[in-house]
Write an enzyme that holds these catalytic residues in place. Structure first.
Site, PDB file in Angstrom:
ATOM      1  N   THR A  31      45.055  36.064  52.039  1.00 47.67           N
ATOM      2  CA  THR A  31      45.047  35.120  50.829  1.00 47.67           C
ATOM      3  C   THR A  31      46.028  34.053  51.153  1.00 47.67           C
ATOM      4  O   THR A  31      47.135  34.256  51.848  1.00 47.67           O
ATOM      5  CB  THR A  31      45.573  35.939  49.657  1.00 47.67           C
ATOM      6  OG1 THR A  31      45.783  35.066  48.369  1.00 47.67           O
ATOM      7  CG2 THR A  31      46.760  36.750  49.932  1.00 47.67           C
ATOM      8  N   ASP A  36      47.600  32.561  48.773  1.00 50.61           N
ATOM      9  CA  ASP A  36      48.437  32.859  47.627  1.00 50.61           C
ATOM     10  C   ASP A  36      49.758  33.436  48.341  1.00 50.61           C
ATOM     11  O   ASP A  36      50.714  33.111  47.688  1.00 50.61           O
ATOM     12  CB  ASP A  36      47.893  33.501  46.708  1.00 50.61           C
ATOM     13  CG  ASP A  36      47.085  32.567  46.038  1.00 50.61           C
ATOM     14  OD1 ASP A  36      46.950  31.342  46.299  1.00 50.61           O
ATOM     15  OD2 ASP A  36      45.964  33.038  45.020  1.00 50.61           O
ATOM     16  N   GLY A  43      47.635  28.315  43.425  1.00 53.56           N
ATOM     17  CA  GLY A  43      48.504  29.347  43.269  1.00 53.56           C
ATOM     18  C   GLY A  43      48.611  29.824  41.848  1.00 53.56           C
ATOM     19  O   GLY A  43      49.355  29.271  40.893  1.00 53.56           O
ATOM     20  N   ARG A  44      47.994  31.052  41.517  1.00 53.92           N
ATOM     21  CA  ARG A  44      47.902  31.379  40.196  1.00 53.92           C
ATOM     22  C   ARG A  44      48.988  32.020  39.705  1.00 53.92           C
ATOM     23  O   ARG A  44      49.528  31.592  38.525  1.00 53.92           O
ATOM     24  CB  ARG A  44      46.461  32.343  40.137  1.00 53.92           C
ATOM     25  CG  ARG A  44      46.300  32.640  38.776  1.00 53.92           C
ATOM     26  CD  ARG A  44      44.867  33.686  38.827  1.00 53.92           C
ATOM     27  NE  ARG A  44      43.732  33.044  39.642  1.00 53.92           N
ATOM     28  CZ  ARG A  44      43.184  32.508  39.195  1.00 53.92           C
ATOM     29  NH1 ARG A  44      43.110  31.885  37.676  1.00 53.92           N
ATOM     30  NH2 ARG A  44      42.055  31.670  39.794  1.00 53.92           N
TER      31      ARG A  44
END
Lengths: 407, 407
Positions: free
Chosen positions: B137, B139, B182-183
């Site tokens: 990921t 992220d 980037g949640r």
């Protein structure tokens, strides 16, 4: 009789990845001449001249200059000022006061026009000096030139962006729209075509300012690609216009921002991409529609540079110093293609470059006006430089189904 | 007693620059084991399993696999499907029918959760097989792991983007906002801090999902930086939330799009950047305010890869095959930092990784919540890999004014 005095070099307009190569080319070459007493760098383009704001680059180390050469964006900073006659008179007061005899301005067609005006003022003022325009623009839209320094690296960025975007869109299908810089010329957007490696690779559609953009035709184009491939990657220039020449983006924004040259602000907003994406969502039954506006990354991204572009940007700087100081000539340095791939440099009258825009020729655009030709790919490929990576695919056979044999 | 049968490997979620390294690690390592009868690649993640859509990777050349390994984005394609119990039963019908005994799924915490559910189904069905989650990921938000494959390359992209954006903003000053993916975790946005080389370099402000975002505080922050430097570069995560945990972007969009996991669509729109830019334009007297939303380039851009990230992505794939086939263990492969810089790999129970999110720790964020600390820079630097270029400046002295001596 050698013209003794100082050199001033400045950088104008939008920065590029290699604009400092040209700066360093001018500085290092100028410093070799005995008649050059000092080499100054004007801070913030021509506005630095009227403000008497100069770096003394005679006192810069050669090693640091070489480090600056490989750093993107204008090391002397830039300006959007476009000098009028009054502005130019102020420039001359300063140039005379500092005994400047050689002026080098690195920039696009707006900057070339600045050099032209400054040069005319010099003649009127009976002050002998040489003024040279050094080409720079990611748009690749300068007349006479085969291409311009700055374009190759930006084109490499666009190629790498679309190689990736195409792979991403294959993995998670839908419609992807990438909005590319380019007010009047589509060269940068067209560089996306390098991503078309396999027959079904995107960008499947490429829209350029050189051809009128029609929303209904756009819809039909996208539907056709999507029906065939189950996905669609689109490269679109921020400068696309309708059949009346009105930029599509001006239809969206009420309060349009303009710079000192009267240019509409196209970058730094995702509006065009959003419009084009929403139009697909509303009119075609496709759920996953995404748009990216590449913005300033295209001209400033660190570490995505064409070596060919670097070499040429350095040489136009060196040649500028040679033409002015050895040969005592004014003008604009131009790049001419002599082979595949080789170039040579000439000096061209400023009026032939200043304020004019080169567009993509008809041979570079397909008949439908929604893609480029192989002739364009042949033209652009060497400019992207060496070491460009290529995408690879799994080519293993599919496995026979067991449970769903009937399918 | 060796567990004889086929291997299935699949890729889920958003692609990364190095996800194919993990794929190739699994395939090449698996092909060495005698008990592995075939190595299949499921097309489009778990949905490829229920559709019985497999590549026979036993028949892929090693050379082509190595080429695919250095190609970004998921070579087996991806999916956003999140299997429920029914979905998993279908998966088992297929796996049994094809005599699959080893299942490797490369993905983020959603994909880890998929592996967990599939594995539970396997136990219920009394069908012996190994299921392993391989981390991936951009992220960097997987629990247990020091960091995750995919992050280093995306972080390198962000670092290069902000090195360039900072240089561009120095040349043509104003406010520049770069919106980063980037949640829930700010790791990727925080990587922009690598651009802070000289004391006045941007990004001057870094906004992360880990700290509440307040519009008024934001305005004060920008004003303070702009008053000091005459410019301001801002890195902001697409996932920033207000003090109630409501994403800022949801305040803008009426018809929010969600995926199968219930995640709001944050990328593929420039809305947040436009909002933040317009807010500055309206409330501070600054004309030149620009925003870029980096979008999909961050995870797919060709040619911006961290070699450290590549090595680790390959190794997690290899280790997965070893743990499953040599050691007969299920779980999630995790990366553990053992030195500066060295790592080792472990296998962790799926439940400790699945569906959970790691956030940036407090030590990585400054007190004001608008920048990162040196501890973060120390953490992130080795992940970006070797050969990262650095920006250089002209350091020559300024020239004394002649006409404007009084200034």
């Amino acid at each position: 009789m050698k013209l003794e005095g100082k050199v001033v070099v400045a950088q104008g307009g939008g920065p590029t990845a290699v604009i400092n190569q040209s700066l360093v080319g001018v500085v290092l070459e100028s410093r070799k001449f005995m008649q050059v007493t000092k080499v100054y760098g004007a801070v913030n383009g021509v506005s630095g001249i009227i403000n008497e704001d100069f770096f003394d680059l005679t006192q810069e180390t050669t090693h640091n200059l070489e480090q600056v050469a490989v750093t993107p964006s204008s090391a002397l900073f830039s300006t959007r000022d476009k000098p009028d006659e009054k502005y130019c008179k102020e420039i001359f007061s300063v140039l005379k006061a500092h005994d400047v005899r050689y002026f080098f301005y690195i920039g696009g067609n707006d900057s070339a026009d600045t050099v032209r005006i400054v040069n005319e003022q010099a003649k009127k003022s009976d002050y002998e000096f040489r003024a040279i325009h050094i080409p720079k623009t990611i748009d690749n839209d300068l007349m006479i030139n085969d291409h311009t320094p700055g374009y190759g690296s930006a084109a490499r960025f666009i190629a790498n962006a679309f190689i990736g975007a195409n792979l991403d869109n294959r993995a998670l299908p839908g419609v992807y729209i990438g909005v590319v810089m380019g007010r009047d010329a589509g060269f940068l957007t067209a560089a996306s075509s390098i991503a078309q490696k396999y027959p079904d690779d995107g960008p499947h559609l490429i829209y350029l300012p050189e051809r009128p953009f029609d929303m209904e035709k756009y819809l039909l184009d996208v539907k056709k690609v999507y029906d065939k491939h189950g996905r669609c990657v689109i490269a679109v220039s921020e400068g696309i216009k309708d059949k009346n020449g009105v930029p599509i983006i001006t239809k969206l924004i009420d309060d349009v921002e303009k710079d000192a040259h009267g240019n509409i602000q196209l970058s730094g907003t995702g509006a065009l991409g959003n419009l084009l994406a929403n139009y697909i969502k509303k009119n075609l039954n496709i759920k996953r529609v995404r748009s990216d506006t590449f913005g300033y990354l295209q001209r400033s991204f660190m570490g995505c540079v064409s070596d060919v572009d670097q070499h040429e940007a350095r040489e136009v700087g060196e040649k500028a110093a040679q033409f002015a100081i050895w040969h005592n000539i004014d003008g604009s340095i131009t790049i001419h293609r002599t082979g595949y791939y080789s170039v040579d440099y000439k000096i061209t009258p400023l009026k032939d470059v200043a304020g004019k825009t080169k567009h993509m020729c008809d041979e570079f655009i397909n008949t439908e006006g929604n893609n480029v030709t192989d002739a364009f790919k042949f033209y652009v490929r060497p400019l992207l430089g060496s070491g460009l990576e290529s995408a690879h695919r799994i080519r293993a056979p599919r496995v026979s189904k067991i449970l769903r044999k009937e399918e």
